[in-house]
Scaffold this motif. Sequence first.
Motif, PDB file in Angstrom:
ATOM      1  N   GLN A 162       1.087  -1.124  -0.195  1.00 33.95           N
ATOM      2  CA  GLN A 162      -0.056  -0.044  -0.014  1.00 33.95           C
ATOM      3  C   GLN A 162       1.038   1.266   0.136  1.00 33.95           C
ATOM      4  OE1 GLN A 162      -3.475  -0.253   2.949  1.00 33.95           O
ATOM      5  NE2 GLN A 162      -2.012  -1.804   3.838  1.00 33.95           N
ATOM      6  N   ARG A 163       0.855   1.871  -1.211  1.00 34.20           N
ATOM      7  CA  ARG A 163       1.863   3.128  -1.206  1.00 34.20           C
ATOM      8  C   ARG A 163       1.011   4.384  -0.910  1.00 34.20           C
ATOM      9  NH1 ARG A 163       5.531   2.409  -6.480  1.00 34.20           N
ATOM     10  NH2 ARG A 163       6.088   4.779  -5.819  1.00 34.20           N
ATOM     11  N   PRO A 174     -10.385   3.617   3.145  1.00 38.69           N
ATOM     12  CA  PRO A 174      -9.635   2.302   2.777  1.00 38.69           C
ATOM     13  C   PRO A 174      -8.924   1.730   4.043  1.00 38.69           C
ATOM     14  CG  PRO A 174      -9.230   4.116   0.980  1.00 38.69           C
ATOM     15  CD  PRO A 174     -10.114   4.375   1.878  1.00 38.69           C
ATOM     16  N   ARG A 202       2.046  -7.425   5.485  1.00 39.02           N
ATOM     17  CA  ARG A 202       1.092  -6.657   4.984  1.00 39.02           C
ATOM     18  C   ARG A 202       1.933  -5.137   5.037  1.00 39.02           C
ATOM     19  NH1 ARG A 202      -3.381  -6.268   8.349  1.00 39.02           N
ATOM     20  NH2 ARG A 202      -2.098  -7.024   9.961  1.00 39.02           N
ATOM     21  N   ALA A 206      -2.065  -2.809   8.575  1.00 40.27           N
ATOM     22  CA  ALA A 206      -0.692  -3.315   7.843  1.00 40.27           C
ATOM     23  C   ALA A 206       0.205  -3.796   9.118  1.00 40.27           C
ATOM     24  CB  ALA A 206       0.044  -2.066   7.327  1.00 40.27           C
ATOM     25  N   LEU A 230      -2.760   6.007  -1.955  1.00 41.39           N
ATOM     26  CA  LEU A 230      -3.667   5.824  -1.022  1.00 41.39           C
ATOM     27  C   LEU A 230      -4.661   7.058  -0.915  1.00 41.39           C
ATOM     28  CD1 LEU A 230      -4.788   3.409   0.863  1.00 41.39           C
ATOM     29  CD2 LEU A 230      -3.375   4.675   2.557  1.00 41.39           C
ATOM     30  N   LYS A 262     -10.136  -1.740   6.031  1.00 42.20           N
ATOM     31  CA  LYS A 262      -9.138  -2.966   6.451  1.00 42.20           C
ATOM     32  C   LYS A 262      -9.123  -3.267   7.809  1.00 42.20           C
ATOM     33  CE  LYS A 262      -5.753  -2.156   2.826  1.00 42.20           C
ATOM     34  NZ  LYS A 262      -6.051  -3.617   2.089  1.00 42.20           N
ATOM     35  N   LEU A 305       2.548  -0.899   4.615  1.00 42.21           N
ATOM     36  CA  LEU A 305       2.098   0.411   4.036  1.00 42.21           C
ATOM     37  C   LEU A 305       3.288   1.261   4.114  1.00 42.21           C
ATOM     38  CD1 LEU A 305      -0.136   2.839   3.791  1.00 42.21           C
ATOM     39  CD2 LEU A 305       0.081   2.888   6.453  1.00 42.21           C
TER      40      LEU A 305
END
Length: 591
Positions: free
Chosen positions: A5-6, A48, A502, A473, A10, A52, A504
Amino acid sequence: MAQVQRMSRLMIKTLRDDPADAETLSHKLLVRAGYVRRNAAGIWSWLPLGKKVLDNISNVVREEMDAIGAQEVLLPALLPKEPYEASGRWEEYGDLLFRLKDRKGGDYLLGPTHEEIFTQTVKDQCTSYKDLPVMLYQIQTKYRDEARPRSGVLRGREFQMKDSYSFDTTDEGLAHSYALHRAAYIRIFERLGLDHRIVSAVSGAMGGSASEEFLAPAAAGEDTFADCPNCDYAANTEAVTFALAPVDGSAHAAVEELDTPDTPTIETLAAHLGVPASATLKNLLVKVDGEIVAVGVPGHREVDLGKLGEHLAPAVVELVTAEDFVGRDDLVRGYVGPQGLEKVRYLADPRVAPGTAWITGANQEGKHAKNVVAGRDFEVDQYLDVVVVEEGDPCPRCGTGLTLDRAIEIGHIFQLGRKYADTFQLDVLGQQGKPVRVTMGSYGIGVSRAVAALTEQTADDKGLCWPREIAPADVHVVAAGKALQTELALDVSEKLNAAGLRVLVDDRPGVSPGVKFTDSELIGVPKILVAGRRSADGVLELKDRRTGEREELTVDEAVARLVLELKDRRTGEREELTVDEAVARLSADLG
């Protein structure tokens, strides 16, 4: 494999200041960290990162529900009126229901809870004892038209909930299903990292023979629970009971009438007579489904209207108004006493036990009476524990003074029994070839409330601080800003992602290091990995978000450390390795 996840891509907008209308910590931080946004009062969008977290909580719930043999379904949120009318809850829910009509004039509602629909579903699908027991659950949006939606996602008009239902042919089977759910709830809340208490509760409008709440202690909680420091007793204050203990009242003198002008309140009466408020009997008038009822409690205690309502559910309890005294010569406002009340049902707290003597209203303007003895001068139609529980009240189990704490309700389990099965005639063919009435349990978890509860319990002065199981994350990689630092941050992010973590990564161009560091703490991912001043040497700084501990590691060392911690979390396997051994092991595992 999930992608890194950038943050440069995002959809997230963090805020430096608290929302103007926010009062609770969870409301402030979930908005500031870009997890949720308000659409209207009590209606929230999950962005987002927030989605999650919400999904991670749902996944834990699913895993534990599946583990006890429950089966997931998804029933509609838009529901017909008829099942709720049959159960009586179309009226009982009152203004809490969202009601609507379709284009043909048919009545519908948005589901607040689904006992009726699950009962009908099982009636349609299960016909024999061989089909039972069965446990069904769903994770779904529920709707309640809260009068004062507040505290962000903690009390909304739309919320995520896991509701499950068990169906058995015997009471023993229901007890077993209840025990399975209770144990599953303990595992769920432990995995989520929620400090919680299991407390006795009242069933109220839900009905049934047993009821327990799962509460998360928090200053922002709307529930108050009583806890005994000496034994394991804990209960919602609405469920705390006081034992009825009659006394010998034969020695009390006869009733004596007193002139007490201008004393319509307990405070003015006690001051006028020079007695403690505890010597007086307070008689509160309420309407129960429109009927005036008197409730007697010691003068120094307050009536808990919520508690009274739970005892009398599904009846509607309201305070009387001035209009209710019109035409009622038997009711003298401010001077009501239980003696001589012939047209009014009299309820009393157990502290107004037979044999106890009181100073109370004489049912005449400006007059009170003393030596009014319960059981001699008036009768109590029904004893109900209805006073507001206070710190130091005796524990019903051991007598020790209780302590009171605030908490957020995160789960509730009921043994419903046959209330809904009776309504919808839910029978199956029994082993003896005769119809058997099914017995039910109902079990709820507030999924979106759990997000708020976790925030309240784990956040600090810097921001969110998620437990690993539900964080958006596993690691938040921060590129301090220069091209080399961003390149290193993206490189280590891909390696961590390839190893199953995960990730970020904050690769936002043009954002200062200070803002990125502040955001990393606000967002609350458990591990923060910074590509900063020693990036040219291939060295990163690993920070634990919860403890603040920092350590400098090479890329390989950082990846090895984080992967091994993840392996330990997911599998429980433990092995002591040096950093070099860990790097070698990781390289071999990744081929």
